[in-house]
Write a protein that holds these residues in place. Structure first.
Motif, mmCIF file in Angstrom:
data_model
loop_
_atom_site.group_PDB
_atom_site.id
_atom_site.type_symbol
_atom_site.label_atom_id
_atom_site.label_comp_id
_atom_site.label_asym_id
_atom_site.label_seq_id
_atom_site.Cartn_x
_atom_site.Cartn_y
_atom_site.Cartn_z
ATOM 1 N N TYR A 49 20.324 61.230 23.615
ATOM 2 C CA TYR A 49 21.485 60.354 23.578
ATOM 3 C C TYR A 49 21.535 59.547 24.875
ATOM 4 C CZ TYR A 49 22.852 63.472 19.789
ATOM 5 O OH TYR A 49 22.870 64.200 18.629
ATOM 6 N N PHE A 50 21.628 58.247 24.741
ATOM 7 C CA PHE A 50 21.652 57.365 25.894
ATOM 8 C C PHE A 50 22.926 56.523 25.866
ATOM 9 C CE2 PHE A 50 17.195 58.198 25.016
ATOM 10 C CZ PHE A 50 16.700 58.521 26.266
ATOM 11 N N ASN A 51 23.591 56.436 26.982
ATOM 12 C CA ASN A 51 24.760 55.582 27.135
ATOM 13 C C ASN A 51 24.373 54.359 27.955
ATOM 14 O OD1 ASN A 51 26.468 57.400 25.800
ATOM 15 N ND2 ASN A 51 26.764 58.594 27.676
ATOM 16 N N SER A 52 24.497 53.207 27.339
ATOM 17 C CA SER A 52 24.122 51.977 28.029
ATOM 18 C C SER A 52 25.326 51.028 28.072
ATOM 19 C CB SER A 52 22.954 51.285 27.314
ATOM 20 O OG SER A 52 23.307 50.968 25.984
ATOM 21 N N GLU A 53 25.461 50.311 29.149
ATOM 22 C CA GLU A 53 26.536 49.339 29.288
ATOM 23 C C GLU A 53 26.157 48.054 28.557
ATOM 24 O OE1 GLU A 53 27.401 48.700 33.343
ATOM 25 O OE2 GLU A 53 28.124 50.742 33.709
ATOM 26 N N LYS A 54 27.102 47.544 27.793
ATOM 27 C CA LYS A 54 26.875 46.310 27.052
ATOM 28 C C LYS A 54 27.679 45.185 27.697
ATOM 29 C CE LYS A 54 26.071 48.666 22.648
ATOM 30 N NZ LYS A 54 26.507 48.809 21.224
ATOM 31 N N MET A 55 27.017 44.081 27.918
ATOM 32 C CA MET A 55 27.657 42.939 28.555
ATOM 33 C C MET A 55 27.590 41.737 27.615
ATOM 34 S SD MET A 55 26.796 41.089 32.191
ATOM 35 C CE MET A 55 27.157 42.611 33.062
ATOM 36 N N GLU A 56 28.730 41.098 27.423
ATOM 37 C CA GLU A 56 28.786 39.914 26.579
ATOM 38 C C GLU A 56 28.931 38.677 27.459
ATOM 39 O OE1 GLU A 56 31.125 42.384 26.224
ATOM 40 O OE2 GLU A 56 30.089 43.514 24.666
ATOM 41 N N LYS A 57 28.202 37.643 27.133
ATOM 42 C CA LYS A 57 28.263 36.390 27.884
ATOM 43 C C LYS A 57 28.880 35.301 27.019
ATOM 44 C CE LYS A 57 24.204 37.322 30.775
ATOM 45 N NZ LYS A 57 22.879 36.814 31.217
ATOM 46 N N THR A 58 29.778 34.526 27.599
ATOM 47 C CA THR A 58 30.370 33.393 26.892
ATOM 48 C C THR A 58 29.514 32.163 27.117
ATOM 49 O OG1 THR A 58 31.772 32.876 28.799
ATOM 50 C CG2 THR A 58 32.702 34.307 27.096
ATOM 51 N N ILE A 59 29.287 31.414 26.049
ATOM 52 C CA ILE A 59 28.477 30.202 26.141
ATOM 53 C C ILE A 59 29.166 29.095 25.356
ATOM 54 C CG2 ILE A 59 26.290 31.426 26.438
ATOM 55 C CD1 ILE A 59 25.717 30.980 23.517
ATOM 56 N N GLY A 60 28.725 27.881 25.587
ATOM 57 C CA GLY A 60 29.255 26.743 24.843
ATOM 58 C C GLY A 60 30.697 26.438 25.205
ATOM 59 N N ARG A 61 31.474 26.086 24.200
ATOM 60 C CA ARG A 61 32.864 25.682 24.422
ATOM 61 C C ARG A 61 33.714 26.818 24.971
ATOM 62 N NH1 ARG A 61 34.102 22.028 18.992
ATOM 63 N NH2 ARG A 61 32.228 20.719 19.147
ATOM 64 N N VAL A 62 33.381 28.042 24.626
ATOM 65 C CA VAL A 62 34.156 29.182 25.124
ATOM 66 C C VAL A 62 33.998 29.315 26.633
ATOM 67 C CG1 VAL A 62 34.491 31.676 24.943
ATOM 68 C CG2 VAL A 62 33.928 30.357 22.907
ATOM 69 N N ALA A 63 32.836 28.942 27.151
ATOM 70 C CA ALA A 63 32.559 29.097 28.581
ATOM 71 C C ALA A 63 33.030 27.912 29.415
ATOM 72 C CB ALA A 63 31.062 29.316 28.792
ATOM 73 N N GLU A 64 33.581 26.879 28.774
ATOM 74 C CA GLU A 64 34.019 25.710 29.528
ATOM 75 C C GLU A 64 35.201 26.024 30.438
ATOM 76 O OE1 GLU A 64 34.826 22.708 26.665
ATOM 77 O OE2 GLU A 64 32.709 22.297 26.236
ATOM 78 N N LYS A 65 36.017 26.996 30.047
ATOM 79 C CA LYS A 65 37.169 27.386 30.846
ATOM 80 C C LYS A 65 36.984 28.814 31.338
ATOM 81 C CE LYS A 65 42.157 28.176 30.571
ATOM 82 N NZ LYS A 65 43.343 28.184 29.673
ATOM 83 N N THR A 66 37.169 29.001 32.642
ATOM 84 C CA THR A 66 37.042 30.335 33.218
ATOM 85 C C THR A 66 38.287 31.155 32.884
ATOM 86 O OG1 THR A 66 35.719 29.457 35.042
ATOM 87 C CG2 THR A 66 36.687 31.645 35.329
ATOM 88 N N ALA A 67 38.070 32.296 32.258
ATOM 89 C CA ALA A 67 39.193 33.139 31.843
ATOM 90 C C ALA A 67 39.764 33.889 33.043
ATOM 91 C CB ALA A 67 38.742 34.128 30.771
ATOM 92 N N GLU A 68 41.081 33.995 33.071
ATOM 93 C CA GLU A 68 41.746 34.749 34.114
ATOM 94 C C GLU A 68 41.719 36.242 33.768
ATOM 95 O OE1 GLU A 68 42.728 33.385 36.846
ATOM 96 O OE2 GLU A 68 42.422 31.286 36.227
#
Length: 202
Positions: free
Chosen positions: A52-71
């Motif tokens: 059993y392996f526990n791995s961290e998952k990271m999601e990246k925003t791209i395109g129109r979603v990434a145009e504004k930096t989320a607070e």
């Protein structure tokens, strides 16, 4: 002769499997990894082993979603797309740009038998939904009204009404409610007619 355990100090191991019951090597490794969370296993031949392996998952925003930096604490809306071991959040309109996925719109139409007055149906829908507005129409088409700008109810000839909507989660729920109302309203037409008359007077 090369030390068999030279790799151990600088490699972060979660599991270490030994075959052929190498007892001395196993004991040495247990001693060497005593201060780490490393499981050293020496299974027998043909014995199944589960890891059993526990791995961290990271999601990246791209395109129109990434145009504004989320607070911090701000909600980011979009579609999560997984490709291999990467996760990306993108807007619906960017799916065809950053992935091989495509989108389409499904327009639905259903015709229901309805023998009552069209005004009675509209009156009852106003009791359930906040927004029920009359829509412009041609005489050849008959009267129509919209429900929350998601669904259109039209009065058809030969004692029928039709529902038109673009399929999505909310619009489908609205259409289900309207269909249920139309199917049941026939048994309550006298009662609804009285309510409509009183509402008109007021």
């Amino acid at each position: 002769m090369m030390n068999k355990t030279f790799f151990a100090p600088w490699i972060k191991l979660s599991y270490l499997h030994l075959w052929n019951e190498i007892g001395r090597l196993k004991q040495k490794l247990i001693t060497q990894f005593a201060d780490r969370n490393t499981k050293i296993i020496s299974p027998k031949d043909c014995q199944s082993v589960e890891m059993y392996f526990n791995s961290e998952k990271m999601e990246k925003t791209i395109g129109r979603v990434a145009e504004k930096t989320a607070e911090v604490g701000e909600t980011v809306s979009g579609f999560l797309v997984k490709k291999a071991f990467t996760y990306q959040i993108m807007a619906l309109d960017d799916l065809h740009v950053f992935s091989q996925l495509s989108t389409t719109n499904i327009s639905q139409r259903i015709t229901i038998a309805y023998t009552g007055a069209f005004g009675v149906l509209k009156h009852r829908l106003k009791q359930i939904f906040e927004s029920v507005e009359s829509l412009p129409y041609e005489e050849s088409e008959g009267p129509a009204f919209g429900v929350h700008e998601r669904l259109t109810v039209k009065y058809e000839l030969e004692k029928h009404s039709s529902l038109h909507w673009r399929s999505d989660t909310i619009s489908d729920m609205v259409s289900d409610s309207v269909v249920a109302l139309v199917l049941n309203i026939g048994r309550e037409i006298p009662k609804v007619a009285v309510e409509l008359e009183e509402a008109t007077k007021n």
